[in-house]
Design a protein around this motif. Sequence first.
Motif, PDB file in Angstrom:
ATOM      1  N   THR A   1       0.696  -1.760   4.953  1.00  0.00           N
ATOM      2  CA  THR A   1       0.621  -0.289   5.028  1.00  0.00           C
ATOM      3  C   THR A   1       0.551   0.268   6.444  1.00  0.00           C
ATOM      4  OG1 THR A   1      -1.937  -0.188   4.805  1.00  0.00           O
ATOM      5  CG2 THR A   1      -0.551   0.087   2.892  1.00  0.00           C
ATOM      6  N   GLU A   2       1.073   1.476   6.447  1.00  0.00           N
ATOM      7  CA  GLU A   2       0.848   2.257   7.879  1.00  0.00           C
ATOM      8  C   GLU A   2       0.751   3.831   7.667  1.00  0.00           C
ATOM      9  OE1 GLU A   2       4.516   1.480  10.152  1.00  0.00           O
ATOM     10  OE2 GLU A   2       5.624   1.277   8.334  1.00  0.00           O
ATOM     11  N   MET A   3       0.207   4.406   8.706  1.00  0.00           N
ATOM     12  CA  MET A   3       0.262   5.679   8.545  1.00  0.00           C
ATOM     13  C   MET A   3       1.340   6.407   9.063  1.00  0.00           C
ATOM     14  SD  MET A   3      -2.729   8.128  10.308  1.00  0.00           S
ATOM     15  CE  MET A   3      -2.175   7.834  11.969  1.00  0.00           C
ATOM     16  N   THR A   4       1.968   7.365   8.484  1.00  0.00           N
ATOM     17  CA  THR A   4       3.227   7.788   8.957  1.00  0.00           C
ATOM     18  C   THR A   4       3.211   9.116   9.030  1.00  0.00           C
ATOM     19  OG1 THR A   4       4.094   8.326   6.798  1.00  0.00           O
ATOM     20  CG2 THR A   4       4.504   6.249   7.713  1.00  0.00           C
ATOM     21  N   ALA A   5       2.127  10.218   8.711  1.00  0.00           N
ATOM     22  CA  ALA A   5       2.100  11.743   9.046  1.00  0.00           C
ATOM     23  C   ALA A   5       0.526  11.994   9.019  1.00  0.00           C
ATOM     24  CB  ALA A   5       2.878  12.420   7.929  1.00  0.00           C
ATOM     25  N   LEU A   6       0.452  13.101   9.799  1.00  0.00           N
ATOM     26  CA  LEU A   6      -0.791  13.694   9.731  1.00  0.00           C
ATOM     27  C   LEU A   6      -0.733  15.215   9.090  1.00  0.00           C
ATOM     28  CD1 LEU A   6      -1.786  12.765  13.300  1.00  0.00           C
ATOM     29  CD2 LEU A   6      -2.388  11.453  11.243  1.00  0.00           C
ATOM     30  N   HIS A   7      -1.872  15.637   8.625  1.00  0.00           N
ATOM     31  CA  HIS A   7      -1.805  17.011   7.743  1.00  0.00           C
ATOM     32  C   HIS A   7      -3.004  17.646   8.208  1.00  0.00           C
ATOM     33  CE1 HIS A   7       1.521  15.145   5.374  1.00  0.00           C
ATOM     34  NE2 HIS A   7       0.609  14.247   5.038  1.00  0.00           N
ATOM     35  N   GLY A   8      -2.864  18.972   8.442  1.00  0.00           N
ATOM     36  CA  GLY A   8      -4.075  19.994   8.788  1.00  0.00           C
ATOM     37  C   GLY A   8      -3.406  20.966   9.966  1.00  0.00           C
ATOM     38  N   GLU A   9      -4.466  21.678  10.087  1.00  0.00           N
ATOM     39  CA  GLU A   9      -4.122  22.734  11.364  1.00  0.00           C
ATOM     40  C   GLU A   9      -5.035  22.567  12.589  1.00  0.00           C
ATOM     41  OE1 GLU A   9      -4.473  26.772   9.591  1.00  0.00           O
ATOM     42  OE2 GLU A   9      -2.840  26.488   8.041  1.00  0.00           O
ATOM     43  N   ASP A  10      -6.266  23.158  12.642  1.00  0.00           N
ATOM     44  CA  ASP A  10      -7.135  22.738  13.670  1.00  0.00           C
ATOM     45  C   ASP A  10      -7.629  21.455  13.595  1.00  0.00           C
ATOM     46  OD1 ASP A  10      -6.255  25.418  14.522  1.00  0.00           O
ATOM     47  OD2 ASP A  10      -8.101  26.139  13.516  1.00  0.00           O
ATOM     48  N   ALA A  11      -7.835  21.152  12.398  1.00  0.00           N
ATOM     49  CA  ALA A  11      -8.522  19.516  12.233  1.00  0.00           C
ATOM     50  C   ALA A  11      -7.923  18.904  11.256  1.00  0.00           C
ATOM     51  CB  ALA A  11     -10.085  19.927  11.895  1.00  0.00           C
ATOM     52  N   LEU A  12      -7.916  17.699  11.262  1.00  0.00           N
ATOM     53  CA  LEU A  12      -7.233  16.531  10.280  1.00  0.00           C
ATOM     54  C   LEU A  12      -7.936  16.894   8.861  1.00  0.00           C
ATOM     55  CD1 LEU A  12      -5.123  14.231  10.284  1.00  0.00           C
ATOM     56  CD2 LEU A  12      -7.099  12.912  10.311  1.00  0.00           C
ATOM     57  N   LYS A  13      -6.871  17.036   7.801  1.00  0.00           N
ATOM     58  CA  LYS A  13      -7.293  17.331   6.336  1.00  0.00           C
ATOM     59  C   LYS A  13      -6.575  16.054   5.828  1.00  0.00           C
ATOM     60  CE  LYS A  13      -8.808  21.204   7.340  1.00  0.00           C
ATOM     61  NZ  LYS A  13     -10.711  21.422   7.119  1.00  0.00           N
ATOM     62  N   GLY A  14      -5.614  15.371   6.140  1.00  0.00           N
ATOM     63  CA  GLY A  14      -5.156  14.124   5.401  1.00  0.00           C
ATOM     64  C   GLY A  14      -4.201  13.410   6.114  1.00  0.00           C
ATOM     65  N   ILE A  15      -3.724  12.165   5.627  1.00  0.00           N
ATOM     66  CA  ILE A  15      -2.641  11.661   6.061  1.00  0.00           C
ATOM     67  C   ILE A  15      -1.741  11.133   4.989  1.00  0.00           C
ATOM     68  CG2 ILE A  15      -4.232  10.931   8.032  1.00  0.00           C
ATOM     69  CD1 ILE A  15      -4.351   8.194   6.652  1.00  0.00           C
ATOM     70  N   THR A  16      -0.424  10.810   5.434  1.00  0.00           N
ATOM     71  CA  THR A  16       0.335   9.966   4.588  1.00  0.00           C
ATOM     72  C   THR A  16       0.344   8.454   4.747  1.00  0.00           C
ATOM     73  OG1 THR A  16       1.846  12.050   4.207  1.00  0.00           O
ATOM     74  CG2 THR A  16       2.687   9.763   3.784  1.00  0.00           C
ATOM     75  N   ILE A  17       0.223   7.637   3.916  1.00  0.00           N
ATOM     76  CA  ILE A  17       0.424   6.414   4.039  1.00  0.00           C
ATOM     77  C   ILE A  17       1.718   5.757   3.307  1.00  0.00           C
ATOM     78  CG2 ILE A  17      -0.845   4.076   3.557  1.00  0.00           C
ATOM     79  CD1 ILE A  17      -3.607   5.589   3.534  1.00  0.00           C
ATOM     80  N   ARG A  18       2.301   4.676   4.080  1.00  0.00           N
ATOM     81  CA  ARG A  18       3.483   4.052   3.482  1.00  0.00           C
ATOM     82  C   ARG A  18       3.102   2.780   2.896  1.00  0.00           C
ATOM     83  NH1 ARG A  18       8.538   5.155   6.825  1.00  0.00           N
ATOM     84  NH2 ARG A  18       8.140   6.925   5.387  1.00  0.00           N
ATOM     85  N   ASP A  19       3.165   2.428   1.939  1.00  0.00           N
ATOM     86  CA  ASP A  19       3.138   1.195   1.235  1.00  0.00           C
ATOM     87  C   ASP A  19       4.133   0.418   1.208  1.00  0.00           C
ATOM     88  OD1 ASP A  19       2.565  -1.038  -0.496  1.00  0.00           O
ATOM     89  OD2 ASP A  19       1.205  -0.015  -1.533  1.00  0.00           O
ATOM     90  N   ARG A  20       4.494  -0.653   2.205  1.00  0.00           N
ATOM     91  CA  ARG A  20       5.770  -1.313   2.367  1.00  0.00           C
ATOM     92  C   ARG A  20       6.041  -2.078   1.287  1.00  0.00           C
ATOM     93  NH1 ARG A  20       5.925  -4.258   6.684  1.00  0.00           N
ATOM     94  NH2 ARG A  20       3.512  -3.706   7.563  1.00  0.00           N
ATOM     95  N   ALA A  21       4.937  -2.703   0.658  1.00  0.00           N
ATOM     96  CA  ALA A  21       5.110  -3.697  -0.291  1.00  0.00           C
ATOM     97  C   ALA A  21       5.543  -3.004  -1.642  1.00  0.00           C
ATOM     98  CB  ALA A  21       3.782  -4.484  -0.540  1.00  0.00           C
ATOM     99  N   ALA A  22       5.028  -1.949  -1.825  1.00  0.00           N
ATOM    100  CA  ALA A  22       5.646  -1.227  -3.035  1.00  0.00           C
ATOM    101  C   ALA A  22       6.625  -0.183  -2.831  1.00  0.00           C
ATOM    102  CB  ALA A  22       4.367  -0.311  -3.670  1.00  0.00           C
TER     103      ALA A  22
END
Length: 550
Positions: free
Chosen positions: A428-449
């Motif tokens: 797996t790897e992190m591909t994107a960051l979400h939030g404005e002034d502070a981090l609220k979430g991330i997108t994770i790519r599952d390369r196996a699935a």
Amino acid sequence: MESLAADLTTMVRTPLEKGHVAAMRRIGREEDAPAGTMVQKVGEPMDRFVYLLDGEMEALDPVTNARYGDATLGPGQFFGEVAFLQGGRAQMGGRTVADSRLLVVPRAAMLRLMSQIPEMSDVIITVFAARRRRQIETGVGSLTLIGAEEDRNIRRIAAFAGRNRIPVRSLTLGEREAEAVAHECEIGEARPAVIFGKHDVIDDPTPRAVARRLGIDQDLGTGEVHDVLIVGGGPAGVSAAVYAGAEGLSALVIEDAAIGGQAGTSSRIENYMGFPTGISGADLCWRGEVQAMKFGARFAFPRRAAAIERQEGGLFEVTLEDGDATCARAVVVATGVEYRKLPVDRLEEFEGAGIYYAATEVEARFCGGEEVAVIGGGNSAGQAAMFLSRTARHVHVLVRGAGLADSMSDYLLSRLEKDPGITIHYRTEMTALHGEDALKGITIRDRAAGEDWRLPARAVFVMVGAAPNTDWLGGCVDLDAKGFVLTGEAAGARRSFETSTPGVFAVGDLRAGSVKRVASSVGEGSVVISQVWEWLGEDEAAAAPAEAAE
């Protein structure tokens, strides 16, 4: 787990012996101090050692100016803190509460005496270190931080202080005490701020500005020449400082962030000999720092090296990022490695506001009860995950590969797999960051699935790769294809830790072929000083005929 020092409340007081006091009398002077005399003020240089012959003295809370704790010092005890070893500024005041008689010894003379009488030195340093532990545990020091939970700059200073074992009082915006402090300092409504002592608000606070107030950044523009300059304050650099000081060499360590380097970000090291219950990397290196200062080595931080050049007379000049320069007869390069930055959009935007490169108590404060992610497959990532699982709702370990057996110690991997608060996601790897002034979430790519999913993580700890910190060397020494410093035969040098430039040595993780372990770095730091000794001896011998001819 081992702490940074003995607990002051459980220590059995060991007074200095009559012979120790007699030795101090020979180099010091007696002073009368009537009741109410300020023996030490907050922010003043700690340039003398104060021993009570008669009377009573109290330590003062730097904020309230009232007595710190419920005890005072009496005859046979001494005032001071660990900053005395470094020549830093006092974080607590001292005042007599009865007519007293003091024995006062200048700092330089006292340090020489301590080096000559190790039994006396052991008593003094043990007490100083225990006092620092008490300050950290009670949150009583000369620094007050307001709003670290909301302001990334204040959070960076909190991290700087935490990793360097500097006691701070941390207040949350909105609480009554923060409002009261803001009113006393005349900054109006409580806002993110750093305050030194009772009223001194530090404008545009940075770790360097804080270091100046504490006197730990050192004045390097004096033209002083050191026997050895050690660049980097990780385990290898601190170890080299201990042995250099013990061998009587004048040694200066410069470090750009925190003493301990990358190892200082490890919350728990369990496989280092002598600490069966484990010890944090920061505590281990802090102990080494105090030990080195005992022998006269000096530390300057945060100061970052920018360039190195050999002058015509043979001295090496290291220029720092702020333009200051310092010279030495030999240089030990121990700047280690740093985690690589991931190629993800907005990464730098969230650094200090959700993206972190260390997992210590400071960072853990800001992700309690939240989902967090740790990216990496080495021991540092595993230790971070175990530490964070104590306070986080759940810890997700993201690993690019299909397993961890080749990159992580077996005992650590076994614990991760058994901990219900930790999930390891392979391929797996992190591909994107979400939030404005502070981090609220991330997108994770599952390369196996072959699919993406979103994690509502408020904190991500990046512990990937090992890029050597060698850019500042500017071609002074030979590097391998990956940027690691070549030493010994590979560099055409006679000594195992010497680089292609005689007089410049390299130890620790940035050295090509080194074993990336704390114990190995400590060993290299100790051994390199014997090679520095050889070089200095040869250099002196080569200079002698030229001087005779003149």
